[in-house]
Design a protein around this motif. Structure first.
Motif, PDB file in Angstrom:
ATOM      1  N   ASP A 168       1.461  -0.915  -0.317  1.00 58.35           N
ATOM      2  CA  ASP A 168       0.319   0.440   0.645  1.00 58.35           C
ATOM      3  C   ASP A 168       0.967   1.172  -0.041  1.00 58.35           C
ATOM      4  N   PHE A 169       1.643   1.120   0.489  1.00 65.66           N
ATOM      5  CA  PHE A 169       3.260   2.261   1.240  1.00 65.66           C
ATOM      6  C   PHE A 169       4.111   1.979   1.024  1.00 65.66           C
ATOM      7  N   ALA A 170       5.042   2.540  -0.093  1.00 61.28           N
ATOM      8  CA  ALA A 170       6.840   2.368   0.241  1.00 61.28           C
ATOM      9  C   ALA A 170       7.142   3.883   0.202  1.00 61.28           C
ATOM     10  N   LEU A 171       8.046   3.481   2.266  1.00 65.07           N
ATOM     11  CA  LEU A 171       8.971   4.465   3.177  1.00 65.07           C
ATOM     12  C   LEU A 171      10.048   4.759   1.734  1.00 65.07           C
ATOM     13  N   ILE A 172      10.671   5.319   1.447  1.00 66.57           N
ATOM     14  CA  ILE A 172      12.059   5.083   0.983  1.00 66.57           C
ATOM     15  C   ILE A 172      13.004   6.615   1.561  1.00 66.57           C
ATOM     16  N   ARG A 173      14.347   6.382   0.893  1.00 68.71           N
ATOM     17  CA  ARG A 173      14.934   7.119   1.606  1.00 68.71           C
ATOM     18  C   ARG A 173      16.241   7.736  -0.275  1.00 68.71           C
ATOM     19  N   ALA A 174      16.366   8.733  -0.235  1.00 73.71           N
ATOM     20  CA  ALA A 174      17.494   8.767  -1.588  1.00 73.71           C
ATOM     21  C   ALA A 174      18.217  10.265  -1.009  1.00 73.71           C
ATOM     22  N   GLN A 175      19.287  10.634  -1.451  1.00 74.34           N
ATOM     23  CA  GLN A 175      19.827  11.736  -1.014  1.00 74.34           C
ATOM     24  C   GLN A 175      19.610  12.697  -1.973  1.00 74.34           C
ATOM     25  N   LYS A 176      18.627  12.977  -2.972  1.00 74.53           N
ATOM     26  CA  LYS A 176      18.835  14.250  -3.426  1.00 74.53           C
ATOM     27  C   LYS A 176      16.642  13.717  -4.370  1.00 74.53           C
ATOM     28  N   ALA A 177      16.150  14.707  -4.136  1.00 77.53           N
ATOM     29  CA  ALA A 177      14.987  14.700  -4.902  1.00 77.53           C
ATOM     30  C   ALA A 177      14.915  16.153  -5.376  1.00 77.53           C
ATOM     31  N   ASP A 178      14.478  16.609  -7.117  1.00 74.40           N
ATOM     32  CA  ASP A 178      13.751  17.924  -7.884  1.00 74.40           C
ATOM     33  C   ASP A 178      12.494  17.732  -6.707  1.00 74.40           C
ATOM     34  N   THR A 179      11.802  18.718  -7.366  1.00 71.67           N
ATOM     35  CA  THR A 179      10.844  19.199  -7.012  1.00 71.67           C
ATOM     36  C   THR A 179       9.670  18.557  -7.196  1.00 71.67           C
ATOM     37  N   GLY A 215      18.570  20.480 -11.795  1.00 73.51           N
ATOM     38  CA  GLY A 215      19.368  20.717 -10.336  1.00 73.51           C
ATOM     39  C   GLY A 215      20.299  18.909 -10.261  1.00 73.51           C
ATOM     40  N   ILE A 216      19.559  18.180 -10.990  1.00 75.96           N
ATOM     41  CA  ILE A 216      19.806  16.806 -11.136  1.00 75.96           C
ATOM     42  C   ILE A 216      20.585  16.009 -12.275  1.00 75.96           C
ATOM     43  N   PRO A 218      20.873  13.852 -15.083  1.00 73.60           N
ATOM     44  CA  PRO A 218      19.627  13.078 -15.905  1.00 73.60           C
ATOM     45  C   PRO A 218      20.458  11.867 -15.589  1.00 73.60           C
ATOM     46  N   GLU A 219      21.674  11.314 -15.987  1.00 69.45           N
ATOM     47  CA  GLU A 219      22.133  10.291 -15.529  1.00 69.45           C
ATOM     48  C   GLU A 219      22.150   9.797 -14.208  1.00 69.45           C
ATOM     49  N   ARG A 220      22.176  10.797 -13.398  1.00 70.80           N
ATOM     50  CA  ARG A 220      21.399  10.058 -12.086  1.00 70.80           C
ATOM     51  C   ARG A 220      20.564  10.201 -11.332  1.00 70.80           C
ATOM     52  N   VAL A 221      19.578  10.546 -12.325  1.00 68.17           N
ATOM     53  CA  VAL A 221      17.676  10.195 -12.042  1.00 68.17           C
ATOM     54  C   VAL A 221      17.968   8.326 -11.506  1.00 68.17           C
ATOM     55  N   GLY A 222      17.941   8.158 -10.473  1.00 68.03           N
ATOM     56  CA  GLY A 222      17.357   6.870  -9.968  1.00 68.03           C
ATOM     57  C   GLY A 222      15.964   6.217 -10.281  1.00 68.03           C
ATOM     58  N   THR A 223      15.092   7.386  -9.530  1.00 68.12           N
ATOM     59  CA  THR A 223      14.091   6.581  -9.585  1.00 68.12           C
ATOM     60  C   THR A 223      12.939   7.838 -10.018  1.00 68.12           C
ATOM     61  N   LEU A 224      11.808   7.521 -11.490  1.00 68.16           N
ATOM     62  CA  LEU A 224      11.642   8.554 -12.193  1.00 68.16           C
ATOM     63  C   LEU A 224      10.052   9.451 -10.958  1.00 68.16           C
TER      64      LEU A 224
END
Length: 241
Positions: A168-179, A215-216, A218-224
């Motif tokens: 139902d939900f995923a709680l995950i961690r990333a270094q950086k997100a764009d808006t 700010g990220i 594009p080659e480093r985007v791990g999740t769209l």
């Protein structure tokens, strides 16, 4: 759509009792959404099903945690009585003293523990995100893992059918997100977090930094951004891993 939540409490506020929740992380504090976990504990909902990888190692061994901090892991939801089931590959080390909160709950008959080989676990999650209902794997043949599962031979080798695993939900961690919700990972946070982001109905992300679109790299985007529903940024200098 504004995906940025004002607080960790706000981000998890609609998680109901009885929900299934994927929690990212590979081992110890690596890639673990610690602040989101604490917010979920404080929310107080119960009858939760937790899905994770290494679930009870930090509190029992201190692995991955600075000496001056009390370790936190997914066992916290069994200590609080909020979780009744966990699906994971490595719930506790083989021998620990004292027992982990997960093993205590299991021994007392208050929790179900479903152990899945690590490669099978991540593939079940990945399959759910890809819309694949099931797959065959040789892992577990001839062991208790195989009980009650379909067996099939391919080219003279026996395989088990494993079903996709969603939540139902995923709680995950990333270094950086764009808006917009595109994510960048670092280190072992790449292991389970990206797959979990695709396999849940609602994905909530804890990040160290939020940047503007572009700010990220594009080659480093791990999740769209398509897979991300909410983002919460940690305070600068937060002492927790």
């Amino acid at each position: 759509m504004n995906k940025i939540s004002n607080s960790f409490a706000e981000a998890v506020a609609d998680i109901p009792s009885g929900a299934s929740i994927m929690i990212g992380g590979f081992g110890g504090a690596g890639g673990q959404p610690t602040r989101l976990m604490l917010a979920l504990r404080d929310l107080g909902v119960g009858d939760l099903t937790i899905i994770g990888n290494v679930a009870g190692i930090s509190k029992t061994t201190g692995y991955g945690w600075p000496d001056h901090l009390d370790p936190i892991d997914q066992g916290m939801f069994f200590e609080s009585g909020q979780a009744t089931k966990i699906t994971c590959s490595f719930p506790v080390p083989g021998t620990t003293n004292p027992l982990s909160d997960i093993e205590k709950a299991w021994r007392e008959g208050n929790a179900e523990v479903d152990i899945v080989p690590q490669g099978t676990l991540i593939e079940r999650i990945r399959a759910a995100g890809a819309g694949i209902p099931a797959f065959y794997t040789p892992t577990g043949v001839g062991t208790p893992v195989a009980e009650g599962k379909e067996h099939r031979d391919f080219d003279g080798r026996t395989y088990l059918m494993e079903e996709a695993l969603s939540a139902d939900f995923a709680l995950i961690r990333a270094q950086k997100a764009d808006t917009r919700g595109n994510l960048q990972y670092i280190g072992t946070s790449r292991a389970f977090n990206p797959a979990m982001a695709t396999a849940a109905a609602v994905t909530i992300v804890e990040v160290d930094e939020i940047v503007e679109p572009g700010g990220i790299d594009p080659e480093r985007v791990g999740t769209l951004s398509t897979y991300v529903d909410r983002i919460v940024v940690r305070e600068a200098g937060d002492p927790l891993p």
